[in-house]
Enzyme design. Sequence first.
Site, PDB file in Angstrom:
ATOM      1  N   THR A  67     -14.659  46.163  48.497  1.00  0.00           N
ATOM      2  CA  THR A  67     -15.137  45.644  49.775  1.00  0.00           C
ATOM      3  C   THR A  67     -14.730  44.188  49.924  1.00  0.00           C
ATOM      4  O   THR A  67     -14.291  43.749  50.996  1.00  0.00           O
ATOM      5  CB  THR A  67     -16.668  45.787  49.881  1.00  0.00           C
ATOM      6  OG1 THR A  67     -17.021  47.094  49.434  1.00  0.00           O
ATOM      7  CG2 THR A  67     -17.142  45.598  51.289  1.00  0.00           C
ATOM      8  N   GLU A  73     -22.397  59.000  53.712  1.00  0.00           N
ATOM      9  CA  GLU A  73     -22.670  58.869  55.146  1.00  0.00           C
ATOM     10  C   GLU A  73     -22.628  57.397  55.572  1.00  0.00           C
ATOM     11  O   GLU A  73     -22.126  57.054  56.637  1.00  0.00           O
ATOM     12  CB  GLU A  73     -24.035  59.485  55.465  1.00  0.00           C
ATOM     13  CG  GLU A  73     -24.583  59.203  56.850  1.00  0.00           C
ATOM     14  CD  GLU A  73     -23.829  59.908  57.958  1.00  0.00           C
ATOM     15  OE1 GLU A  73     -23.098  60.867  57.650  1.00  0.00           O
ATOM     16  OE2 GLU A  73     -23.962  59.501  59.124  1.00  0.00           O
ATOM     17  N   SER A 119      -8.800  45.989  61.104  1.00  0.00           N
ATOM     18  CA  SER A 119      -7.449  45.817  60.571  1.00  0.00           C
ATOM     19  C   SER A 119      -6.375  45.927  61.653  1.00  0.00           C
ATOM     20  O   SER A 119      -5.205  45.661  61.391  1.00  0.00           O
ATOM     21  CB  SER A 119      -7.182  46.854  59.481  1.00  0.00           C
ATOM     22  OG  SER A 119      -8.177  46.772  58.498  1.00  0.00           O
ATOM     23  N   ASP A 138      -1.241  65.577  71.299  1.00  0.00           N
ATOM     24  CA  ASP A 138      -2.673  65.846  71.404  1.00  0.00           C
ATOM     25  C   ASP A 138      -3.200  66.068  69.994  1.00  0.00           C
ATOM     26  O   ASP A 138      -2.465  65.929  69.019  1.00  0.00           O
ATOM     27  CB  ASP A 138      -2.917  67.105  72.269  1.00  0.00           C
ATOM     28  CG  ASP A 138      -4.316  67.092  72.885  1.00  0.00           C
ATOM     29  OD1 ASP A 138      -5.272  66.864  72.141  1.00  0.00           O
ATOM     30  OD2 ASP A 138      -4.431  67.292  74.112  1.00  0.00           O
ATOM     31  N   HIS A 165     -25.327  58.516  50.896  1.00  0.00           N
ATOM     32  CA  HIS A 165     -24.534  57.334  50.620  1.00  0.00           C
ATOM     33  C   HIS A 165     -23.115  57.427  51.179  1.00  0.00           C
ATOM     34  O   HIS A 165     -22.673  56.505  51.858  1.00  0.00           O
ATOM     35  CB  HIS A 165     -24.555  56.901  49.166  1.00  0.00           C
ATOM     36  CG  HIS A 165     -24.139  55.471  49.096  1.00  0.00           C
ATOM     37  ND1 HIS A 165     -24.960  54.444  49.491  1.00  0.00           N
ATOM     38  CD2 HIS A 165     -22.948  54.913  48.838  1.00  0.00           C
ATOM     39  CE1 HIS A 165     -24.304  53.311  49.438  1.00  0.00           C
ATOM     40  NE2 HIS A 165     -23.081  53.562  49.045  1.00  0.00           N
ATOM     41  N   TYR A 216     -20.798  55.147  54.392  1.00  0.00           N
ATOM     42  CA  TYR A 216     -19.397  54.726  54.523  1.00  0.00           C
ATOM     43  C   TYR A 216     -18.703  55.434  55.679  1.00  0.00           C
ATOM     44  O   TYR A 216     -17.784  54.885  56.272  1.00  0.00           O
ATOM     45  CB  TYR A 216     -18.665  54.930  53.198  1.00  0.00           C
ATOM     46  CG  TYR A 216     -19.214  53.987  52.165  1.00  0.00           C
ATOM     47  CD1 TYR A 216     -19.083  52.613  52.354  1.00  0.00           C
ATOM     48  CD2 TYR A 216     -19.928  54.438  51.080  1.00  0.00           C
ATOM     49  CE1 TYR A 216     -19.637  51.718  51.462  1.00  0.00           C
ATOM     50  CE2 TYR A 216     -20.487  53.547  50.182  1.00  0.00           C
ATOM     51  CZ  TYR A 216     -20.341  52.191  50.377  1.00  0.00           C
ATOM     52  OH  TYR A 216     -20.912  51.308  49.504  1.00  0.00           O
ATOM     53  N   SER A 272     -20.746  70.212  64.300  1.00  0.00           N
ATOM     54  CA  SER A 272     -19.900  69.425  65.200  1.00  0.00           C
ATOM     55  C   SER A 272     -19.087  68.391  64.420  1.00  0.00           C
ATOM     56  O   SER A 272     -17.870  68.266  64.610  1.00  0.00           O
ATOM     57  CB  SER A 272     -20.784  68.740  66.242  1.00  0.00           C
ATOM     58  OG  SER A 272     -20.121  67.651  66.811  1.00  0.00           O
ATOM     59  N   SER A 273     -19.746  67.661  63.518  1.00  0.00           N
ATOM     60  CA  SER A 273     -19.027  66.645  62.748  1.00  0.00           C
ATOM     61  C   SER A 273     -17.945  67.266  61.884  1.00  0.00           C
ATOM     62  O   SER A 273     -16.851  66.721  61.756  1.00  0.00           O
ATOM     63  CB  SER A 273     -19.961  65.885  61.817  1.00  0.00           C
ATOM     64  OG  SER A 273     -20.999  65.329  62.506  1.00  0.00           O
ATOM     65  N   TRP A 327     -35.992  58.849  59.108  1.00  0.00           N
ATOM     66  CA  TRP A 327     -34.715  59.564  59.262  1.00  0.00           C
ATOM     67  C   TRP A 327     -34.257  60.157  57.943  1.00  0.00           C
ATOM     68  O   TRP A 327     -33.399  61.024  57.909  1.00  0.00           O
ATOM     69  CB  TRP A 327     -33.636  58.655  59.868  1.00  0.00           C
ATOM     70  CG  TRP A 327     -32.890  57.817  58.868  1.00  0.00           C
ATOM     71  CD1 TRP A 327     -33.289  56.617  58.373  1.00  0.00           C
ATOM     72  CD2 TRP A 327     -31.631  58.106  58.252  1.00  0.00           C
ATOM     73  NE1 TRP A 327     -32.356  56.159  57.473  1.00  0.00           N
ATOM     74  CE2 TRP A 327     -31.326  57.047  57.388  1.00  0.00           C
ATOM     75  CE3 TRP A 327     -30.716  59.164  58.345  1.00  0.00           C
ATOM     76  CZ2 TRP A 327     -30.166  56.999  56.604  1.00  0.00           C
ATOM     77  CZ3 TRP A 327     -29.570  59.117  57.569  1.00  0.00           C
ATOM     78  CH2 TRP A 327     -29.295  58.052  56.715  1.00  0.00           C
ATOM     79  N   HIS A 341     -28.900  54.730  43.795  1.00  0.00           N
ATOM     80  CA  HIS A 341     -29.375  53.353  43.959  1.00  0.00           C
ATOM     81  C   HIS A 341     -30.328  53.242  45.146  1.00  0.00           C
ATOM     82  O   HIS A 341     -30.923  52.195  45.352  1.00  0.00           O
ATOM     83  CB  HIS A 341     -28.213  52.354  44.093  1.00  0.00           C
ATOM     84  CG  HIS A 341     -27.385  52.518  45.318  1.00  0.00           C
ATOM     85  ND1 HIS A 341     -26.034  52.411  45.320  1.00  0.00           N
ATOM     86  CD2 HIS A 341     -27.715  52.775  46.594  1.00  0.00           C
ATOM     87  CE1 HIS A 341     -25.574  52.595  46.535  1.00  0.00           C
ATOM     88  NE2 HIS A 341     -26.579  52.819  47.327  1.00  0.00           N
ATOM     89  N   HIS A 342     -30.481  54.314  45.904  1.00  0.00           N
ATOM     90  CA  HIS A 342     -31.501  54.330  46.958  1.00  0.00           C
ATOM     91  C   HIS A 342     -32.856  54.724  46.387  1.00  0.00           C
ATOM     92  O   HIS A 342     -33.830  54.786  47.122  1.00  0.00           O
ATOM     93  CB  HIS A 342     -31.119  55.327  48.053  1.00  0.00           C
ATOM     94  CG  HIS A 342     -29.867  54.958  48.781  1.00  0.00           C
ATOM     95  ND1 HIS A 342     -29.856  54.200  49.916  1.00  0.00           N
ATOM     96  CD2 HIS A 342     -28.570  55.226  48.513  1.00  0.00           C
ATOM     97  CE1 HIS A 342     -28.615  54.025  50.335  1.00  0.00           C
ATOM     98  NE2 HIS A 342     -27.810  54.632  49.493  1.00  0.00           N
ATOM     99  N   LYS A 400     -11.148  43.789  50.929  1.00  0.00           N
ATOM    100  CA  LYS A 400     -10.904  43.970  52.364  1.00  0.00           C
ATOM    101  C   LYS A 400     -11.211  42.691  53.132  1.00  0.00           C
ATOM    102  O   LYS A 400     -10.436  42.253  53.980  1.00  0.00           O
ATOM    103  CB  LYS A 400     -11.758  45.131  52.909  1.00  0.00           C
ATOM    104  CG  LYS A 400     -11.404  46.461  52.307  1.00  0.00           C
ATOM    105  CD  LYS A 400     -11.955  47.621  53.092  1.00  0.00           C
ATOM    106  CE  LYS A 400     -11.082  47.940  54.255  1.00  0.00           C
ATOM    107  NZ  LYS A 400     -10.123  49.009  54.070  1.00  0.00           N
ATOM    108  N   ARG A 449     -41.486  48.523  54.953  1.00  0.00           N
ATOM    109  CA  ARG A 449     -40.856  49.203  56.089  1.00  0.00           C
ATOM    110  C   ARG A 449     -41.814  50.170  56.764  1.00  0.00           C
ATOM    111  O   ARG A 449     -42.765  50.620  56.161  1.00  0.00           O
ATOM    112  CB  ARG A 449     -39.711  50.083  55.579  1.00  0.00           C
ATOM    113  CG  ARG A 449     -38.466  49.426  55.281  1.00  0.00           C
ATOM    114  CD  ARG A 449     -37.561  50.437  54.613  1.00  0.00           C
ATOM    115  NE  ARG A 449     -36.871  51.265  55.599  1.00  0.00           N
ATOM    116  CZ  ARG A 449     -35.955  52.167  55.283  1.00  0.00           C
ATOM    117  NH1 ARG A 449     -35.627  52.367  54.041  1.00  0.00           N
ATOM    118  NH2 ARG A 449     -35.348  52.869  56.212  1.00  0.00           N
ATOM    119  N   HIS A 504     -35.327  56.916  66.306  1.00  0.00           N
ATOM    120  CA  HIS A 504     -34.371  55.809  66.442  1.00  0.00           C
ATOM    121  C   HIS A 504     -33.269  55.943  65.393  1.00  0.00           C
ATOM    122  O   HIS A 504     -32.079  55.879  65.715  1.00  0.00           O
ATOM    123  CB  HIS A 504     -35.098  54.468  66.292  1.00  0.00           C
ATOM    124  CG  HIS A 504     -34.191  53.298  66.048  1.00  0.00           C
ATOM    125  ND1 HIS A 504     -33.388  52.766  67.029  1.00  0.00           N
ATOM    126  CD2 HIS A 504     -33.939  52.577  64.923  1.00  0.00           C
ATOM    127  CE1 HIS A 504     -32.689  51.755  66.522  1.00  0.00           C
ATOM    128  NE2 HIS A 504     -33.001  51.616  65.238  1.00  0.00           N
TER     129      HIS A 504
END
Lengths: 385, 519, 182
Positions: B320, B247, B260, B97, B245, B249, B161-162, B133, B294-295, B323, B442, B68
């Site tokens: 943040t 990722e 926006s 293009d 991290h 964002y 690909s990314s 994951w 921090h993870h 924004k 979790r 998932h």
Amino acid sequence: MSLLKKVMSGLVLFVSMIMGSLWAAEPEYSTLNLRPGVTDNSQLVYDLHMEVVVIMFAVAALVFAAILFAVIRFRKSKNPNPAKFSHSTTLEIIWTVVPMLILIYLTKPAISLLLDMEDTSKADMTVQVTGIQWKWKYKYLDSDIEFISSLSTPAEQYNDYERNAAEKGENYLLEVDNEVVLPIGKKIRFLITADDVIHSWWVPDFAVKMDAIPGFVNETWAKINEPGIYRGVCAELCGRLHGFMPIVVRAVPQAEYDQWVEKKLAEKAEAERLAAEAAARSWSMEDLMAQGKEVYEAKCAVCHQSNGEGLGTFPALKGSKVATVDSADDHARLVILGLNAMPKFGEELSDADLAAVVTYERNAWGNDTGDTVQPGRIAELKAGK
Amino acid sequence: MAHDHHPTGLSRWLFTTNHKDIGTMYLWFSFIMFLIGGLMALGIRLELFQPGLQFWDPNFFNTLTTMHGLIMVFGAVMPAFVGLANWLIPMQIGAPDMALPRMNNWSFWILPFAFGLLLSSLFMEGGAPNFGWTFYAPLSTKFGPPSTDFFIFGVHLMGISSIMGAINVIVTVFNMRAPGMTLMKMPMFVWTWVITAFLLIMVMPVLAGAVTMMLTDRHFGTSFFDAAGGGDPVMFQHIFWFFGHPEVYIMILPAFGIASHIIPAFSRKPLFGYSSMVYATASIAFLSFIVWAHHMFTVGMPVAGELYFMIATMIIAVPTGVKIFNWVATMWRGSLTFETPMLFALAFVVLFTLGGVSGVMLAMTPVDKQYHDTYFVVAHFHYVLFPGAIFGTIAAVYYWLPKWTGNMYSEFWGKIHFWFSIIAVNLTFFPMHFSGLAGMQRRVPDYNMMFEGFNQMSSIGAFMLGFGQIIFLGVLIHCIKGGKGKATDKVWEGAEGLEFTHLPSPAPYHSFEQSPEVK
Amino acid sequence: MSKANNKNVLFKAIGITALMTVFAFAMVPLYNVFCEITGINGKVVVSEALYDEVETDTNRTVTIEFITSINRGMPWEFKSTINKIDVHPGELKEVMFYARNYSQKTITGQAVPSVAPGQASFYLNKTECFCFDQQTLKPGEEIKMPMKFYIDPELPEHLHTVTMSYVLFNATSKGSDSVAAN
């Protein structure tokens, strides 16, 4: 009132309800909120948590109120001619600086609390905690006590695939066979490590959560203020039964703790005597098979399955090389020493249990090798003979 | 290239180098992955509806949570943003293009293979990846199922690909802007995407490095993550979160850009603080590289490290916040209407704010040690990802769909979709805050009865949420088939930007044959 | 929109990607250096220190604890001869560790050290340790292995107990493991 307004105001109500319920929650045992716990630091953690909750929800509420106001007051029907402004240096400075001040305000108590939480010095006693797939091993470094603690909730309570699970007890999945007993009012240092994968030893009431990392030792501490039973869980995904390796700590006054230590040591001596006795006599195949089945169901079936056919990456024993082709000695050695994902059962089971379970594995499910392994032989193998 | 002739049928899609065709494929691919990942989420919620194991073996449950996460992150959110970038960036900067059309084609067509590999592992001996994951070593190295190698190869492919997609965005934005469109005149979506693209090319190689080390640890005798050979499992987490991290964002910045656009359009007022929006986005991106640990507040870092990562993380709240305040200020004294895109954008701002405040709570090390690896974290990141990244994407689709198809979607059903989703999303994820705080960890298939109420709410919410997205599918198909009639060229009264002011609806196959003049 | 310009930006972007790939692998040595400097995870410097007659601080006593464990599938006995020892910072001490191979095969073992609290690893100097290299024991063979160390008198004041942990791994060869696993 339009649907939108209703929902928006509903949302605000929702948030305030939640904040209300945080307060209303019983401080001792909440299913809504963190627990204040039973150590000085857990209380401080709880206080800091509540402070952050209040400040952060206040900030969020301000933002929501502003949005709600805009949504109501500045809708096209009320305000057909939009203003044209697109920046305001003053405002932008304000909402950069004010959040910074709030954060600085929050950081201060966090720093001092953190320094205290990390200070493991001057401990009165040390307990070594080892995470093993899917149980905990505890070793009291000051009193030569060592035991393994695993889930005691019977499988009938959680296996509900046929919709026939037994009624669940109050401490379902939060109960173990061997509780960790600790004295209150003493600074207890925990040395935390693991045997296989990463686990995490978490007792919410102590505000202690520390990863158990194979090959490394982490330390943390707790000084328990009140006697009682405190339950925790493994908090780091560690494989199939990650959700099934709870922690139970029973905190008792020092005198009671001393009695428990004595009792544990006496039990240990008695177990050694019984083991020697069991090892001395010769067991019949029936006895070994009966005892072996019991041990197998309790210790081995979680991975290798009751039918011996294995599951996923857990190998089958039925018809396997180890249980049929290899010698009984090699088979027994593997059970004693463990290998890769297989734990070292030599340190968990008695010689008689080891002998019985090996015999069982070599004769159940049509393996029919006819081999019997005697407890005496296990003792010899352990001694390298 | 200057004529509107293009092949039809399968070969059109297989060999296309057109940014709109590729964008469409990306979006449909991501929608399919979204549904597959969603089905897995429903599998998880089904098991968690009540205590006891009713449906899955715990090992398969772990597989479900793992797949998932992987599918939603790499298969749904990221390709959706690349799809939007393909559709929108050339139109928004006045280009015909993308700059590298053939690479564009490859970067898409790698994805079906990558996810084919990943999903095929479900049918392999030993089962699919079951280590979360985040695939922490040694659970994923020494203890991983054989299919882990397919997972590693799949991650390599999607990384390639990314990176190709990101490079394409960078080259397009730097080289193909219409004359007069200076960097500080670029639409916010383009800005957020180009910053995202830089994040992508900087962290996807790190992810590739991490899985490569896993591969060599598994098969070639190295011990990067194994203490036995002098390695360290914690190092895996450092490398992973150095990717992980930023990722996070990558999965939210384009949604910032989308909000926006939509909020000013339906407030009929220019975006408040454009330049501070740009700087805030850039500083969030920069900060994302220096806060990764921090993870990992429970791995036993030295206290100095914990303090540093706590403070650095809390600083992220400032840009943040800027924004969010800017969006509110954009609405202030505007002239607001609430079409579906605006509803989703508003929900995005409100619910993302909730995810943000729980983020600040999680940043504080002493309390994070309690929150860590509980459902509180699950609630936090789903608030950031579902109402954040996914509502952002949905808002974008509603907003630009009339421009893409030339047809108006059904506003009625769009609103039904919205109300269904917003109620369900809160019903699903809000209770997780409570069960987490109360002590539910979790990634477990079973729990004590004290968590039952909240889990039931979550499960009911999840099924509603899943059903709500079927409505979305219906709205999309209806709109593509003709919808509620033709859309005007400007589509929305307050719409701004070259795609609305300079192009007809539907937008022509090649966006700008001649560069428009930007004043 | 010129092709040359495209190539220019393209190559720069690919350059960043390539650099970051290198960086990903460079994180491994960087991490180790970082650990040695900061003491993250109690990763110990696996190299000999020289005892250069530092001044012994007899006013301070630090308790050193020893923990040993044996990895799965390792048929050795392995322990320290004492559980803990009190030392003065600056004083050179020797502790003996005992190992015995009780299997029927010749086996090579490697002990992997770790120190808690991690910060202390920075002040722990070993002049001699069995963990610096591998030990090979014949069936039934036993060995006493010395570990000589001293604590740097600079050890932060608040540290009173330091735990040294050794995990013994089977380093014979990876191939032999898989045979037994089947």
